[in-house]
Write a protein that holds these residues in place. Structure first.
Motif, PDB file in Angstrom:
ATOM      1  N   MET A   1       0.773  -1.321   0.076  1.00 21.34           N
ATOM      2  CA  MET A   1       0.036   0.024  -0.237  1.00 21.34           C
ATOM      3  C   MET A   1       0.880   1.278  -0.067  1.00 21.34           C
ATOM      4  SD  MET A   1      -3.316   1.017   2.323  1.00 21.34           S
ATOM      5  CE  MET A   1      -2.600   2.024   3.819  1.00 21.34           C
ATOM      6  N   ARG A   2       0.572   2.057  -0.810  1.00 23.12           N
ATOM      7  CA  ARG A   2       1.344   3.315  -0.939  1.00 23.12           C
ATOM      8  C   ARG A   2       0.986   4.174  -0.017  1.00 23.12           C
ATOM      9  NH1 ARG A   2       2.162   5.062  -7.097  1.00 23.12           N
ATOM     10  NH2 ARG A   2       1.956   7.177  -6.184  1.00 23.12           N
ATOM     11  N   LYS A   3       2.007   5.098   0.665  1.00 26.58           N
ATOM     12  CA  LYS A   3       1.793   6.151   1.676  1.00 26.58           C
ATOM     13  C   LYS A   3       0.976   7.297   1.090  1.00 26.58           C
ATOM     14  CE  LYS A   3       4.191   4.186   4.921  1.00 26.58           C
ATOM     15  NZ  LYS A   3       3.747   3.625   6.082  1.00 26.58           N
ATOM     16  N   LYS A   4       0.114   7.770   1.972  1.00 24.51           N
ATOM     17  CA  LYS A   4      -0.374   9.271   1.545  1.00 24.51           C
ATOM     18  C   LYS A   4       0.093  10.285   2.134  1.00 24.51           C
ATOM     19  CE  LYS A   4      -4.665   6.849  -0.030  1.00 24.51           C
ATOM     20  NZ  LYS A   4      -5.832   6.685  -0.046  1.00 24.51           N
ATOM     21  N   LEU A   5      -0.012  11.573   1.582  1.00 26.28           N
ATOM     22  CA  LEU A   5       0.458  12.825   2.255  1.00 26.28           C
ATOM     23  C   LEU A   5      -0.541  13.980   1.783  1.00 26.28           C
ATOM     24  CD1 LEU A   5       2.609  14.589   3.637  1.00 26.28           C
ATOM     25  CD2 LEU A   5       3.519  15.019   1.340  1.00 26.28           C
ATOM     26  N   LEU A   6      -1.243  14.621   2.665  1.00 32.74           N
ATOM     27  CA  LEU A   6      -1.770  15.799   2.560  1.00 32.74           C
ATOM     28  C   LEU A   6      -1.041  17.228   2.832  1.00 32.74           C
ATOM     29  CD1 LEU A   6      -4.692  17.120   1.898  1.00 32.74           C
ATOM     30  CD2 LEU A   6      -5.241  16.809   4.333  1.00 32.74           C
ATOM     31  N   SER A   7      -0.693  18.045   2.123  1.00 34.02           N
ATOM     32  CA  SER A   7       0.349  19.168   2.431  1.00 34.02           C
ATOM     33  C   SER A   7      -0.586  20.091   2.415  1.00 34.02           C
ATOM     34  CB  SER A   7       1.142  18.942   1.331  1.00 34.02           C
ATOM     35  OG  SER A   7       2.171  20.219   1.639  1.00 34.02           O
ATOM     36  N   LEU A   8      -0.326  21.128   3.404  1.00 28.77           N
ATOM     37  CA  LEU A   8      -0.878  22.577   3.402  1.00 28.77           C
ATOM     38  C   LEU A   8       0.235  23.423   3.936  1.00 28.77           C
ATOM     39  CD1 LEU A   8      -3.379  24.476   3.513  1.00 28.77           C
ATOM     40  CD2 LEU A   8      -3.750  23.666   5.971  1.00 28.77           C
ATOM     41  N   GLY A   9       0.063  24.605   3.264  1.00 31.51           N
ATOM     42  CA  GLY A   9       0.952  25.596   3.637  1.00 31.51           C
ATOM     43  C   GLY A   9       1.512  26.348   2.450  1.00 31.51           C
ATOM     44  N   ALA A  10       2.599  27.066   2.348  1.00 31.56           N
ATOM     45  CA  ALA A  10       2.940  27.938   1.326  1.00 31.56           C
ATOM     46  C   ALA A  10       2.910  27.351  -0.162  1.00 31.56           C
ATOM     47  CB  ALA A  10       4.200  28.657   1.337  1.00 31.56           C
ATOM     48  N   ILE A  11       2.080  27.713  -0.959  1.00 32.49           N
ATOM     49  CA  ILE A  11       2.210  27.447  -2.476  1.00 32.49           C
ATOM     50  C   ILE A  11       2.369  28.652  -3.151  1.00 32.49           C
ATOM     51  CG2 ILE A  11       1.155  25.383  -2.177  1.00 32.49           C
ATOM     52  CD1 ILE A  11      -1.306  26.545  -3.224  1.00 32.49           C
ATOM     53  N   ALA A  12       3.514  28.816  -4.118  1.00 30.35           N
ATOM     54  CA  ALA A  12       3.647  29.756  -4.763  1.00 30.35           C
ATOM     55  C   ALA A  12       4.313  29.629  -6.114  1.00 30.35           C
ATOM     56  CB  ALA A  12       4.689  30.631  -3.852  1.00 30.35           C
ATOM     57  N   MET A  13       4.372  30.611  -7.108  1.00 32.04           N
ATOM     58  CA  MET A  13       5.461  30.545  -8.355  1.00 32.04           C
ATOM     59  C   MET A  13       6.582  31.516  -8.048  1.00 32.04           C
ATOM     60  SD  MET A  13       4.362  28.341 -10.439  1.00 32.04           S
ATOM     61  CE  MET A  13       4.701  28.685 -12.207  1.00 32.04           C
ATOM     62  N   ASP A  14       7.706  30.999  -8.346  1.00 34.42           N
ATOM     63  CA  ASP A  14       8.894  31.842  -8.291  1.00 34.42           C
ATOM     64  C   ASP A  14       9.263  32.167  -9.717  1.00 34.42           C
ATOM     65  OD1 ASP A  14       8.916  31.360  -5.594  1.00 34.42           O
ATOM     66  OD2 ASP A  14      10.204  29.568  -5.581  1.00 34.42           O
ATOM     67  N   ILE A  15       9.579  33.580  -9.986  1.00 35.23           N
ATOM     68  CA  ILE A  15      10.104  33.937 -11.245  1.00 35.23           C
ATOM     69  C   ILE A  15      11.702  34.113 -10.737  1.00 35.23           C
ATOM     70  CG2 ILE A  15      10.162  35.839 -13.005  1.00 35.23           C
ATOM     71  CD1 ILE A  15       7.027  35.401 -10.969  1.00 35.23           C
ATOM     72  N   VAL A  16      12.769  33.414 -11.315  1.00 42.61           N
ATOM     73  CA  VAL A  16      14.017  33.564 -10.994  1.00 42.61           C
ATOM     74  C   VAL A  16      14.656  34.315 -12.160  1.00 42.61           C
ATOM     75  CG1 VAL A  16      16.025  32.333 -10.595  1.00 42.61           C
ATOM     76  CG2 VAL A  16      13.815  31.154  -9.717  1.00 42.61           C
ATOM     77  N   LEU A  17      15.252  35.229 -11.789  1.00 45.56           N
ATOM     78  CA  LEU A  17      15.873  36.319 -12.489  1.00 45.56           C
ATOM     79  C   LEU A  17      17.511  35.963 -12.275  1.00 45.56           C
ATOM     80  CD1 LEU A  17      13.824  39.326 -12.271  1.00 45.56           C
ATOM     81  CD2 LEU A  17      13.564  37.678 -13.827  1.00 45.56           C
TER      82      LEU A  17
END
Length: 125
Positions: A1-17
């Motif tokens: 059986m595969r392990k499950k993960l529920l993730s809550l926190g910072a989600i963002a897009m990074d524009i790297v220059l």
């Protein structure tokens, strides 16, 4: 059986220059390259866990802007289930501008948008 993960926190897009140097006060620097990459501590963990073979579900909130749509696309492409990410109509997704220079020098400008801090439990499917 595969392990499950529920993730809550910072989600963002990074524009790297990437630049030859960071600008001095009232100065400028030339950009050598730029790219948009998914980021945020929670989504980074989610992607790593998915690559390790776990069933991963991401929660959080993005805007329905181009940045949010691209973020959701990249999550799915990386094997993370995005169905628990709420989308704010006419919202702005959290995104950062990360300016890098040789020698590990960098600075970050963050635009928190109006979505990530406004997640309400009843918004989750």
């Amino acid at each position: 059986m595969r392990k499950k993960l529920l993730s809550l926190g910072a989600i963002a897009m990074d524009i790297v220059l990437n630049s030859h140097d960071l600008p001095k006060d009232d100065g400028f620097a030339l950009i050598q390259s730029e790219k948009m990459l998914p980021g945020g501590s929670a989504s980074n963990v989610s992607v790593c866990a998915a690559h390790l073979g776990m069933d991963v579900y991401q929660t959080g909130k993005v805007g329905d802007d181009e940045t949010g749509r691209e973020f959701l696309r990249t999550l799915k492409d990386d094997g993370v289930n995005e169905r628990y990410v709420a989308v704010k109509k006419n919202g702005t997704t959290l995104h950062t501008y990360i300016i890098t220079a040789p020698g590990g020098k960098h600075c970050i400008f963050a635009n928190p948008g109006d979505s990530v801090w406004a997640l309400e439990p009843e918004e989750l499917p």
